[in-house]
Motif scaffolding. Structure first.
Motif, PDB file in Angstrom:
ATOM      1  N   GLU A 151       9.395 -33.171   9.003  1.00 15.12           N
ATOM      2  CA  GLU A 151      10.271 -32.067   8.607  1.00 15.12           C
ATOM      3  C   GLU A 151       9.614 -30.722   8.870  1.00 15.12           C
ATOM      4  N   GLN A 152       8.297 -30.666   8.679  1.00 18.44           N
ATOM      5  CA  GLN A 152       7.587 -29.421   8.933  1.00 18.44           C
ATOM      6  C   GLN A 152       7.741 -28.995  10.390  1.00 18.44           C
ATOM      7  N   ILE A 153       7.586 -29.951  11.290  1.00 15.62           N
ATOM      8  CA  ILE A 153       7.773 -29.648  12.715  1.00 15.62           C
ATOM      9  C   ILE A 153       9.216 -29.239  12.978  1.00 15.62           C
ATOM     10  N   GLY A 154      10.167 -29.949  12.346  1.00 13.08           N
ATOM     11  CA  GLY A 154      11.576 -29.627  12.544  1.00 13.08           C
ATOM     12  C   GLY A 154      11.949 -28.240  12.088  1.00 13.08           C
ATOM     13  N   SER A 155      11.232 -27.708  11.093  1.00 17.43           N
ATOM     14  CA  SER A 155      11.536 -26.368  10.609  1.00 17.43           C
ATOM     15  C   SER A 155      10.994 -25.277  11.523  1.00 17.43           C
ATOM     16  N   ILE A 156      10.171 -25.659  12.498  1.00 18.81           N
ATOM     17  CA  ILE A 156       9.603 -24.683  13.426  1.00 18.81           C
ATOM     18  C   ILE A 156      10.335 -24.675  14.767  1.00 18.81           C
ATOM     19  N   ILE A 157      10.726 -25.857  15.253  1.00 24.13           N
ATOM     20  CA  ILE A 157      11.234 -25.963  16.622  1.00 24.13           C
ATOM     21  C   ILE A 157      12.589 -25.299  16.821  1.00 24.13           C
ATOM     22  N   ASN A 158      13.283 -24.942  15.728  1.00 25.94           N
ATOM     23  CA  ASN A 158      14.589 -24.289  15.900  1.00 25.94           C
ATOM     24  C   ASN A 158      14.454 -22.774  15.943  1.00 25.94           C
ATOM     25  N   GLN A 159      13.285 -22.283  16.310  1.00 29.57           N
ATOM     26  CA  GLN A 159      13.050 -20.856  16.399  1.00 29.57           C
ATOM     27  C   GLN A 159      12.580 -20.485  17.804  1.00 29.57           C
ATOM     28  N   VAL A 160      12.243 -19.215  17.979  1.00 31.88           N
ATOM     29  CA  VAL A 160      11.654 -18.768  19.234  1.00 31.88           C
ATOM     30  C   VAL A 160      10.173 -19.136  19.184  1.00 31.88           C
ATOM     31  N   VAL A 161       9.777 -20.114  19.981  1.00 24.35           N
ATOM     32  CA  VAL A 161       8.426 -20.668  19.922  1.00 24.35           C
ATOM     33  C   VAL A 161       7.764 -20.558  21.299  1.00 24.35           C
ATOM     34  N   PRO A 162       6.492 -20.187  21.362  1.00 25.32           N
ATOM     35  CA  PRO A 162       5.794 -20.170  22.658  1.00 25.32           C
ATOM     36  C   PRO A 162       5.861 -21.548  23.317  1.00 25.32           C
ATOM     37  N   PRO A 163       6.079 -21.612  24.627  1.00 23.51           N
ATOM     38  CA  PRO A 163       6.222 -22.907  25.316  1.00 23.51           C
ATOM     39  C   PRO A 163       5.075 -23.871  25.051  1.00 23.51           C
ATOM     40  N   ARG A 164       3.841 -23.372  25.087  1.00 23.23           N
ATOM     41  CA  ARG A 164       2.699 -24.251  24.879  1.00 23.23           C
ATOM     42  C   ARG A 164       2.726 -24.855  23.476  1.00 23.23           C
TER      43      ARG A 164
END
Length: 357
Positions: free
Chosen positions: A246-259
């Motif tokens: 869930e922690q990862i899921g709460s980050i990936i729906n944002q503007v995230v650096p490709p790396r």
């Protein structure tokens, strides 16, 4: 004889050392410093929540002032704007917390589940995206369609679809004003919790610059996220592996650096129980290729759905997979559809391009 006995202690130490090399290394369960900081943070949050309940003020019109809390451990400010990340990380108690020890995550090249191969493909696609130039005085923008369940009554009451826009501040250092949210025709500020000197960049406020500092190695990244994620008993029934997912899921729906995005997907591939979800769909019915994880402790299942062609994130969905106090099996907890992500100069500003993602 005397010389023989004089050598026995040394022989015992040598034997013990040799035997020790044959034994597996002891599992590392906790980091004392992190545990201390975590318990301190939980205590301060509880004090803030109690304080906010007893000291709510009314505005000039007599209406109770609306206050947006700082996101929980697994729900950063951009996820708060949509609300789905809060719901997918909500403490839904099932049959009680598990007492099992920490699971061993597969090393690189091993399979954590049937979704590992797909996540590797998604990771490669994310790495091909262009790096975004984001200044500290700018805001990351997100527009999404959301359907979520209200759990305050003790039952999951699913609300209607609604469109939510959010602007997350990228300023460095602790901030009291975290951004702005617009929903149902109303624009509201997102502030740090009462009594808080400000929320710094981190999991609670993942700025673009901070995300770029996360480990690019997926094993190191997963270890970092798990160290920052509450253990099973502290999430009131949610398994620790699920909490990391869930922690990862709460980050990936944002503007995230490709790396960073690529590393996050590969880190998720190392979590046991992650599998493909062939029937996954987002809040507006768009179907694609899905990744899911089911948590036996809380009786919930969370799905991520990606576009079949570009493997970009379309949305998420979370629902009950067994009867609980909140509802029957199949009850929806949250569903999102990601529509647009951008970088803008001021809160409330719409991106120049209105093309949907």
């Amino acid at each position: 004889m005397t010389n023989h006995h004089a050598r026995r202690p040394q022989a015992r130490r040598t034997d013990a050392a040799e035997i020790a090399t044959l034994l597996p290394a002891p599992a590392e369960w906790d980091v004392p410093g992190e545990r201390h900081l975590h318990h301190k943070e939980r205590l301060m949050r509880q004090i803030d929540r109690d304080h906010s309940r007893t000291s709510a003020r009314t505005d000039s019109g007599g209406r109770a002032s609306r206050r947006l809390l700082r996101p929980a451990v697994m729900a950063p400010v951009a996820a708060l704007a949509v609300g789905a990340a809060i719901l997918t990380s909500v403490t839904i108690t099932g049959g009680g917390p598990s007492t099992a020890g920490p699971s061993r995550h597969p090393a690189a090249g091993e399979s954590a589940g049937t979704g590992s191969a797909l996540l590797v493909q998604v990771s490669r696609a994310a790495l091909e995206n262009d790096e975004v130039a984001v200044r500290d005085d700018q805001f990351t923008y997100r527009r999404a369609t959301v359907r979520e369940a209200d759990l305050t009554s003790g039952k999951a009451v699913v609300g209607p679809l609604r469109t939510v826009e959010s602007w997350a501040s990228q300023k460095q250092g602790p901030q009291r004003r975290l951004g702005v949210v617009r929903t149902d025709g109303e624009t509201l500020p997102v502030n740090a919790e009462l009594g808080d000197d400000g929320t710094p960049p981190g999991l609670g406020r993942p700025t673009y610059r901070w995300l770029a500092t996360l480990p690019a190695d997926p094993d190191e990244l997963l270890a970092y996220l798990e160290a920052k994620t509450p253990k099973t008993a502290e999430v009131k029934g949610q398994g620790h592996d699920q909490a990391a997912f869930e922690q990862i899921g709460s980050i990936i729906n944002q503007v995230v650096p490709p790396r960073t995005a690529a590393a996050l997907y590969q880190a998720a591939a190392r979590i046991p129980g992650v599998e493909e979800a062939p029937r996954a769909h987002d809040a507006i019915g768009r179907r694609g290729v899905g990744i899911a994880r089911e948590d036996a402790a809380s009786g919930t299942r969370t799905e991520w759905v990606f576009d079949k062609d570009g493997l970009t994130l379309l949305g998420t969905r979370s629902y009950l997979v067994k009867n609980t106090a909140y509802g029957k099996k199949g009850t929806l907890l949250s569903s999102t559809a990601e529509l647009q992500h951008a970088v803008v100069d001021t809160p409330g500003q719409a991106p120049v391009s209105r093309r949907d993602s």
